[in-house]
Design an enzyme around this catalytic site. Structure first.
Site, PDB file in Angstrom:
ATOM      1  N   PHE A  40       0.809  -1.221   0.017  1.00  0.00           N
ATOM      2  CA  PHE A  40      -0.078   0.076  -0.070  1.00  0.00           C
ATOM      3  C   PHE A  40       0.851   1.279  -0.090  1.00  0.00           C
ATOM      4  CE2 PHE A  40      -2.566  -3.224   2.330  1.00  0.00           C
ATOM      5  CZ  PHE A  40      -3.507  -3.509   1.298  1.00  0.00           C
ATOM      6  N   ARG A  41       2.180   1.119  -0.507  1.00  0.00           N
ATOM      7  CA  ARG A  41       2.958   2.302  -0.761  1.00  0.00           C
ATOM      8  C   ARG A  41       3.465   2.809   0.630  1.00  0.00           C
ATOM      9  NH1 ARG A  41       3.442   3.841  -5.935  1.00  0.00           N
ATOM     10  NH2 ARG A  41       1.806   2.913  -7.340  1.00  0.00           N
ATOM     11  N   LEU A  42       3.245   2.080   1.686  1.00  0.00           N
ATOM     12  CA  LEU A  42       3.878   2.434   3.151  1.00  0.00           C
ATOM     13  C   LEU A  42       5.447   1.937   3.146  1.00  0.00           C
ATOM     14  CD1 LEU A  42       0.627   2.032   5.041  1.00  0.00           C
ATOM     15  CD2 LEU A  42       1.452   3.934   4.249  1.00  0.00           C
TER      16      LEU A  42
END
Length: 210
Positions: free
Chosen positions: A186-188
């Protein structure tokens, strides 16, 4: 194969922090050598001219240690001219198979003539001849002009060693900033940073928001 999600431990404390960025780089680099299908040492190098206009291109990382990251090139090329005007650069290695990247930036110095000689001597003979034939980054009227120059240099050095041209050398980026980036869902993404005021200074370290 290592997981792309297992590369960033908690940051070392105390004296161990001084070698931590280079130790981590070595571990990641060894894993990239085992997993990347081509050129794990492919590195983007960004420079800027005297006016601050940036430029970037792919080169090959040929040496690394606690002093910095070394690549070799024609000193009269675009990047050579830009480094003469503004002796700072940034580098980036991206390992897609591991979903990792390492960024660094800092001042740049020429490596010693002995270091340049040693690496040049390790290159394939045709690459050494090509270094003499190519006026890197200069306009080329036709491919045949280059091919003719290669043939002429091959005849000139026939039966003897090909020495390093005086305009061909190595550059060392001495990092004052090193960032290790690892993909997360989740692009974290996970980002660990080491920074210091000068190449001789002590590292400070921490994490960045993705």
């Amino acid at each position: 194969m290592p997981s792309p999600h297992d590369g960033l431990p908690e940051i070392a404390q105390g004296p161990a922090a001084e070698s931590a960025p280079f130790d981590l780089f070595e571990r990641w680099y060894e894993e990239a050598e085992a997993s990347e299908p081509n050129d794990p040492n492919a590195m983007a190098v960004a420079t800027a001219d005297a006016g601050g206009l940036p430029d970037v291109r792919m080169v090959l990382l040929k040496h690394r240690d606690s002093r910095g990251f070394v690549f070799f090139t024609n000193t009269t090329s675009a990047k050579g001219r830009e480094l003469a005007e503004n002796s700072q650069a940034a580098g980036l290695l991206h390992w897609k198979s591991l979903r990792r990247q390492v960024r660094f930036r800092g001042p740049v110095e020429l490596v010693t003539p002995e270091e340049s000689d040693a690496y040049f001597a390790s290159r394939a003979r045709d690459s050494r001849i090509g270094a003499w034939a190519s006026r890197q980054s200069s306009p080329l009227a036709a491919r045949k002009v280059l091919e003719d120059a290669i043939e002429a240099e091959a005849r000139r050095f026939e039966g003897r060693q090909v020495p390093r041209p005086p305009y061909w050398a190595g550059y060392r980026i001495k990092p004052v900033y090193l960032e290790f980036w690892s993909d997360r869902a989740f692009r974290l993404h996970d980002r660990v940073v080491f920074a210091r005021m000068t190449p001789q200074g002590a590292w400070e370290h921490g994490r960045l928001y993705p």
